[in-house]
Design an enzyme around this catalytic site. Structure first.
Site, PDB file in Angstrom:
ATOM      1  N   ASP A   1       0.833  -1.199   0.000  1.00 34.76           N
ATOM      2  CA  ASP A   1       0.000   0.000   0.000  1.00 34.76           C
ATOM      3  C   ASP A   1       0.869   1.252   0.000  1.00 34.76           C
ATOM      4  O   ASP A   1       2.036   1.235   0.405  1.00 34.76           O
ATOM      5  CB  ASP A   1      -0.982  -0.003   1.173  1.00 34.76           C
ATOM      6  CG  ASP A   1      -0.448  -0.694   2.415  1.00 34.76           C
ATOM      7  OD1 ASP A   1       0.765  -0.951   2.483  1.00 34.76           O
ATOM      8  OD2 ASP A   1      -1.236  -0.976   3.322  1.00 34.76           O
TER       9      ASP A   1
ATOM     10  N   GLU B   1      -5.831   3.165   3.698  1.00 35.62           N
ATOM     11  CA  GLU B   1      -6.327   3.727   4.955  1.00 35.62           C
ATOM     12  C   GLU B   1      -7.793   4.148   4.872  1.00 35.62           C
ATOM     13  O   GLU B   1      -8.500   4.169   5.874  1.00 35.62           O
ATOM     14  CB  GLU B   1      -5.470   4.934   5.370  1.00 35.62           C
ATOM     15  CG  GLU B   1      -4.010   4.611   5.650  1.00 35.62           C
ATOM     16  CD  GLU B   1      -3.806   3.753   6.884  1.00 35.62           C
ATOM     17  OE1 GLU B   1      -4.779   3.533   7.629  1.00 35.62           O
ATOM     18  OE2 GLU B   1      -2.666   3.299   7.095  1.00 35.62           O
TER      19      GLU B   1
END
Length: 383
Positions: free
Chosen positions: A74, A133
């Site tokens: 990520d 997130e």
């Protein structure tokens, strides 16, 4: 070229200076492409995604491919003001890599770099993913058919750094590693009125307080004590002044569970409580859920057993079996669709994940790369 440890640390520190929030990782993506373009290109193919414009897919073509092995990392950061006084501290105001995604990207680049120089047997697909997130970047990619054709993924792997494990320790477990999460928003609609005449109003604060109290019995009285579930309301808004009875209240919270079945059970109980209070107080209660891609991170039993057995028995890897955590991760959505394994990489930070003083030990980077390179070569490909 082969990246040295010093070059890897330099890359990580540059990434740390340019943190960007979900779906805005343009500078990060540009830097990743700059680094990847320095690698041998003979067996590499890079693809961008129209539906997820800050993402990158990189294919490493294998010598005798029989499957495509995926690796996901990520890219996004958090809206946190960094307190670490570093020469490479965040240059973007109010944004910080407080979850260590700069470490994640650097490890992925190191693994990719190795296999760009040393062609693997099977195809490898590296997914540099935005919006972990928030906004469920993994779900956006999967639902837009990103993993089709050349970039099809047969099994997926990915790591998350862990501030509580020593630097370089690989941690994993079969079953659920991270909980699934669901956002829950509740609006209570009563009737406003004068504080002196409560009988002419319908106090939304009283109703909402009853709702919160009753919901807390779901985990304590409706769930098997040996199972795990969480429901927390962290935000409560109601009223405008002390002498006016509030006609409306809003609650915002989160539901978490180690299985999707648990999450759905808690959601149903919350709806039942809301229905009962509507009848009791003669009010209206609206409940909205948003799970997105934040499914439980449930490791595939067969692949994860092989992964753990290999890591345990490899003298070059420091392995530790871990317990499940109630934190969320949208890699769970990808593992719900494609078999795979998520694992921890210890970074022994004095500050916790998501904190302003999160400071991972960079000694973990090379150890994380080495563990996955060995796993690919020896465990997955049998070389």
């Amino acid at each position: 070229m082969t990246l040295t440890n010093n070059e890897l640390i330099k890359i990580r520190r540059h990434l740390h200076t340019i943190p960007e929030l979900a779906l805005n990782e343009y500078q990060t993506q540009a830097y990743l492409k700059q680094v990847i373009n320095r690698f041998p290109q003979t067996n590499l193919e890079i693809k961008e995604l129209p539906e997820l414009p800050t993402a990158l897919l990189v294919l490493v073509k294998g010598k005798e491919p029989s499957r495509n092995i995926g690796y996901r990392c990520d890219m996004d950061a958090l809206p946190v003001d960094e307190v670490n006084h570093l020469s490479y501290a965040s240059k973007n105001p109010h944004v910080m890599h407080a979850c260590g995604h700069d470490i994640h990207m650097t490890v992925a680049l190191g693994i990719l770099n190795y296999f760009s120089v040393n062609q693997p047997k099977d195809n490898l697909v590296f997914f540099f993913q935005p919006a972990e997130e928030s906004q469920s970047g993994g779900k956006i990619a999967y639902d837009s058919n990103a993993f089709q054709g050349k970039f099809k993924v047969d099994e997926f792997y990915g790591l998350h750094d862990n501030s509580q494990l020593k630097a370089g320790v690989i941690g994993c477990r079969n079953g659920t590693l991270f909980a699934g999460t669901t956002e829950v928003n509740v609006t209570v609609k009563g009737k406003s009125g004068h504080a002196a005449y409560p009988h002419l109003a319908n106090d939304a604060i009283v109703i909402a307080a009853n709702f919160v109290n009753q919901v807390q019995t779901v985990v304590s009285r409706s769930i098997d004590p040996t199972k795990c579930g969480v429901i927390t309301f962290g935000k409560f808004e109601a009223g405008v002044i002390r002498n006016v009875i509030a006609g409306q209240a809003r609650l915002e919270g989160t539901i978490r569970g180690l299985t999707q079945t648990m999450i759905e059970f808690i959601r149903q109980r919350v709806l039942e409580i809301a229905d009962g209070l509507e009848k009791s107080f003669g009010c209206r209660i609206e409940v909205e859920y948003n799970q997105g891609g934040y499914f439980p991170v449930e490791n595939n039993p067969k692949l994860t057993k092989n992964f753990i057995d290999y890591m345990k028995n490899n003298s070059q890897v420091d392995f530790q079996e871990t317990t499940p955590k109630m934190t969320g991760e949208d890699f769970g959505y990808l593992l719900n669709k494609i078999p795979g394994t998520m694992f921890w990489l210890g970074v022994e930070s004095p500050g916790a994940l998501h904190s302003a003083d999160f400071l991972p030990n960079e000694g973990a980077i090379q150890k994380g790369i080495n563990a996955m390179v060995l796993n690919y070569r020896m465990n997955l490909e049998g070389n």
